[in-house]
Design a protein around this motif. Structure first.
Motif, PDB file in Angstrom:
ATOM      1  N   VAL A  48       0.826  -1.207   0.000  1.00 23.87           N
ATOM      2  CA  VAL A  48       0.000   0.000   0.000  1.00 23.87           C
ATOM      3  C   VAL A  48       0.859   1.255   0.000  1.00 23.87           C
ATOM      4  O   VAL A  48       0.472   2.283  -0.579  1.00 23.87           O
ATOM      5  N   LEU A  49       2.041   1.194   0.617  1.00 22.17           N
ATOM      6  CA  LEU A  49       2.920   2.362   0.639  1.00 22.17           C
ATOM      7  C   LEU A  49       3.420   2.692  -0.766  1.00 22.17           C
ATOM      8  O   LEU A  49       3.483   3.864  -1.157  1.00 22.17           O
ATOM      9  N   LEU A  50       3.754   1.652  -1.539  1.00 25.16           N
ATOM     10  CA  LEU A  50       4.178   1.868  -2.916  1.00 25.16           C
ATOM     11  C   LEU A  50       3.013   2.332  -3.786  1.00 25.16           C
ATOM     12  O   LEU A  50       3.175   3.189  -4.664  1.00 25.16           O
ATOM     13  N   GLU A  51       1.844   1.739  -3.533  1.00 23.65           N
ATOM     14  CA  GLU A  51       0.666   2.111  -4.312  1.00 23.65           C
ATOM     15  C   GLU A  51       0.310   3.573  -4.094  1.00 23.65           C
ATOM     16  O   GLU A  51      -0.004   4.307  -5.038  1.00 23.65           O
ATOM     17  N   LEU A 107      -0.449  10.248 -12.212  1.00 21.74           N
ATOM     18  CA  LEU A 107      -1.576  11.173 -12.391  1.00 21.74           C
ATOM     19  C   LEU A 107      -1.762  11.659 -13.827  1.00 21.74           C
ATOM     20  O   LEU A 107      -2.904  11.707 -14.314  1.00 21.74           O
ATOM     21  N   PRO A 108      -0.691  12.029 -14.557  1.00 32.82           N
ATOM     22  CA  PRO A 108      -0.905  12.464 -15.950  1.00 32.82           C
ATOM     23  C   PRO A 108      -1.613  11.402 -16.791  1.00 32.82           C
ATOM     24  O   PRO A 108      -2.501  11.726 -17.595  1.00 32.82           O
ATOM     25  N   ALA A 109      -1.240  10.131 -16.593  1.00 33.81           N
ATOM     26  CA  ALA A 109      -1.898   9.058 -17.336  1.00 33.81           C
ATOM     27  C   ALA A 109      -3.328   8.854 -16.843  1.00 33.81           C
ATOM     28  O   ALA A 109      -4.255   8.661 -17.645  1.00 33.81           O
ATOM     29  N   LEU A 110      -3.521   8.921 -15.533  1.00 35.96           N
ATOM     30  CA  LEU A 110      -4.856   8.713 -14.976  1.00 35.96           C
ATOM     31  C   LEU A 110      -5.845   9.772 -15.469  1.00 35.96           C
ATOM     32  O   LEU A 110      -7.026   9.494 -15.675  1.00 35.96           O
ATOM     33  N   MET A 111      -5.367  10.983 -15.679  1.00 36.30           N
ATOM     34  CA  MET A 111      -6.256  12.050 -16.123  1.00 36.30           C
ATOM     35  C   MET A 111      -6.610  11.936 -17.599  1.00 36.30           C
ATOM     36  O   MET A 111      -7.401  12.728 -18.109  1.00 36.30           O
ATOM     37  N   GLN A 112      -6.048  10.937 -18.277  1.00 40.64           N
ATOM     38  CA  GLN A 112      -6.444  10.664 -19.665  1.00 40.64           C
ATOM     39  C   GLN A 112      -7.647   9.721 -19.721  1.00 40.64           C
ATOM     40  O   GLN A 112      -8.125   9.392 -20.814  1.00 40.64           O
ATOM     41  N   ALA A 113      -8.131   9.280 -18.578  1.00 45.54           N
ATOM     42  CA  ALA A 113      -9.304   8.396 -18.536  1.00 45.54           C
ATOM     43  C   ALA A 113     -10.518   9.134 -19.088  1.00 45.54           C
ATOM     44  O   ALA A 113     -10.562  10.371 -19.091  1.00 45.54           O
ATOM     45  N   PRO A 114     -11.522   8.401 -19.548  1.00 44.49           N
ATOM     46  CA  PRO A 114     -12.730   9.052 -20.074  1.00 44.49           C
ATOM     47  C   PRO A 114     -13.365   9.979 -19.047  1.00 44.49           C
ATOM     48  O   PRO A 114     -13.395   9.665 -17.850  1.00 44.49           O
ATOM     49  N   ILE A 157       0.770   7.302  -7.024  1.00 44.42           N
ATOM     50  CA  ILE A 157      -0.337   8.112  -7.518  1.00 44.42           C
ATOM     51  C   ILE A 157       0.155   9.354  -8.260  1.00 44.42           C
ATOM     52  O   ILE A 157      -0.290   9.663  -9.376  1.00 44.42           O
ATOM     53  N   VAL A 158       1.089  10.094  -7.665  1.00 46.95           N
ATOM     54  CA  VAL A 158       1.539  11.353  -8.273  1.00 46.95           C
ATOM     55  C   VAL A 158       2.186  11.116  -9.641  1.00 46.95           C
ATOM     56  O   VAL A 158       1.798  11.762 -10.625  1.00 46.95           O
ATOM     57  N   PRO A 159       3.156  10.175  -9.772  1.00 48.77           N
ATOM     58  CA  PRO A 159       3.729   9.970 -11.115  1.00 48.77           C
ATOM     59  C   PRO A 159       2.721   9.404 -12.112  1.00 48.77           C
ATOM     60  O   PRO A 159       2.880   9.596 -13.321  1.00 48.77           O
ATOM     61  N   ASN A 197      -4.632   2.547  -5.672  1.00 45.60           N
ATOM     62  CA  ASN A 197      -3.883   1.856  -6.704  1.00 45.60           C
ATOM     63  C   ASN A 197      -4.246   2.428  -8.071  1.00 45.60           C
ATOM     64  O   ASN A 197      -5.430   2.520  -8.423  1.00 45.60           O
ATOM     65  N   ALA A 198      -3.234   2.807  -8.857  1.00 42.11           N
ATOM     66  CA  ALA A 198      -3.499   3.468 -10.138  1.00 42.11           C
ATOM     67  C   ALA A 198      -4.293   2.587 -11.095  1.00 42.11           C
ATOM     68  O   ALA A 198      -5.177   3.077 -11.817  1.00 42.11           O
ATOM     69  N   LEU A 199      -4.010   1.281 -11.117  1.00 39.47           N
ATOM     70  CA  LEU A 199      -4.748   0.380 -12.006  1.00 39.47           C
ATOM     71  C   LEU A 199      -6.220   0.298 -11.608  1.00 39.47           C
ATOM     72  O   LEU A 199      -7.110   0.231 -12.454  1.00 39.47           O
ATOM     73  N   VAL A 200      -6.471   0.302 -10.301  1.00 40.36           N
ATOM     74  CA  VAL A 200      -7.851   0.267  -9.816  1.00 40.36           C
ATOM     75  C   VAL A 200      -8.570   1.563 -10.180  1.00 40.36           C
ATOM     76  O   VAL A 200      -9.715   1.547 -10.662  1.00 40.36           O
ATOM     77  N   LEU A 201      -7.900   2.697  -9.950  1.00 38.67           N
ATOM     78  CA  LEU A 201      -8.526   3.986 -10.257  1.00 38.67           C
ATOM     79  C   LEU A 201      -8.917   4.079 -11.726  1.00 38.67           C
ATOM     80  O   LEU A 201     -10.020   4.532 -12.063  1.00 38.67           O
ATOM     81  N   TRP A 202      -8.002   3.642 -12.612  1.00 35.12           N
ATOM     82  CA  TRP A 202      -8.319   3.701 -14.046  1.00 35.12           C
ATOM     83  C   TRP A 202      -9.513   2.795 -14.372  1.00 35.12           C
ATOM     84  O   TRP A 202     -10.409   3.191 -15.133  1.00 35.12           O
ATOM     85  N   ALA A 203      -9.524   1.587 -13.821  1.00 38.31           N
ATOM     86  CA  ALA A 203     -10.618   0.653 -14.107  1.00 38.31           C
ATOM     87  C   ALA A 203     -11.949   1.196 -13.618  1.00 38.31           C
ATOM     88  O   ALA A 203     -12.973   1.074 -14.306  1.00 38.31           O
ATOM     89  N   VAL A 204     -11.964   1.812 -12.442  1.00 39.21           N
ATOM     90  CA  VAL A 204     -13.205   2.404 -11.926  1.00 39.21           C
ATOM     91  C   VAL A 204     -13.671   3.523 -12.854  1.00 39.21           C
ATOM     92  O   VAL A 204     -14.856   3.616 -13.197  1.00 39.21           O
TER      93      VAL A 204
END
Length: 241
Positions: A22-25, A33-40, A29-31, A206-213
């Motif tokens: 969880v500490l790594l997850e 974030l640019p990719a996560l904000m490309q989500a629909p 988040i910050v690195p 977790n970035a993968l979870v955030l994108w999937a949601v």
């Protein structure tokens, strides 16, 4: 016939120690974030987020802020710490859900983490006409665990069938808290299972979870479809086996 999934109730020491991921997850988040904000982008519909056992709204802060940034009307449950099933909790979630439905005059999506996902599915079962979709994060609805931690075949048989709305289960095979086999929806045109590399307590950061949601919530109302693993997604989201 017993329809419960076969469970490996003994989490390995490796899996349990893996919860420290969880500490790594959180740190990723910050690195990411640019990719996560490309989500629909969202369409502004209301989303209710329910925390897991022993957690409160603080545990879902990152997830909620991310979804807000994508354009959803995101709301915490406002019921304090999740101490487990009780009449007060059930009535509180029901009241909160109906309040949001009445406020926005739109169907509400529900995202539930662990025990919160079990609550989410039951609310959708009770109010399918008011529910847009359900997304569960490492929610062991197939185990049928009572509040005392003991499994119940009767409870599992009631909880396992999906409510009559689109349902997506996000799970991790290296979950160190709950058996991942209990977190899977039964296959149907309205259900999907998405495997991620994540810890149980890190699901909400977790970035993968955030994108999937985000991908699931972006499905147009009435035109829900299964998760698309083509392109780059196939490297991060394996096919469920």
């Amino acid at each position: 016939m017993d329809t419960r999934p076969k469970l490996d109730d003994e989490r390995s020491l490796f899996d349990r120690l893996g919860e420290f991921r969880v500490l790594l997850e959180l740190g990723s988040i910050v690195p990411a974030l640019p990719a996560l904000m490309q989500a629909p982008r969202g369409d502004g519909h209301p989303v209710l987020v329910l925390p897991g056992m022993l957690a409160d709204d603080g545990s879902t802060f990152v997830l909620r802020r991310y979804l807000q940034a994508l354009g959803y009307q995101v709301h915490p449950w406002k019921l304090g710490r999740n101490w487990g099933p009780s009449t007060a909790i059930r009535e509180g979630i029901r009241t909160r859900f109906k309040e949001l439905s009445d406020r926005y005059h739109r169907r509400v999506s529900i995202v539930g983490w662990s025990l919160g996902g079990i609550y989410a599915r039951e609310i959708a079962r009770e109010y399918p006409a008011l529910t847009r979709q359900v997304i569960t994060l490492a929610s062991p609805f197939g185990a049928g665990y009572r509040i005392d931690g003991e499994p119940s075949a009767e409870l599992a048989a009631r909880l396992l069938p999906a409510p009559p709305v689109p349902c997506t289960a996000i799970y991790s095979k290296s979950d160190g808290v709950v058996p991942w086999e209990a977190c899977l929806e039964q296959e149907s045109p309205q259900t999907d299972n998405i495997e991620v590399q994540a810890s149980h307590i890190g699901m909400g950061v977790n970035a993968l979870v955030l994108w999937a949601v985000a991908d699931r919530l972006a499905q147009a109302e009435g035109r829900w479809k299964h998760f698309d693993r083509s392109g780059l997604a196939r490297h991060f989201y394996p096919e469920t086996k």
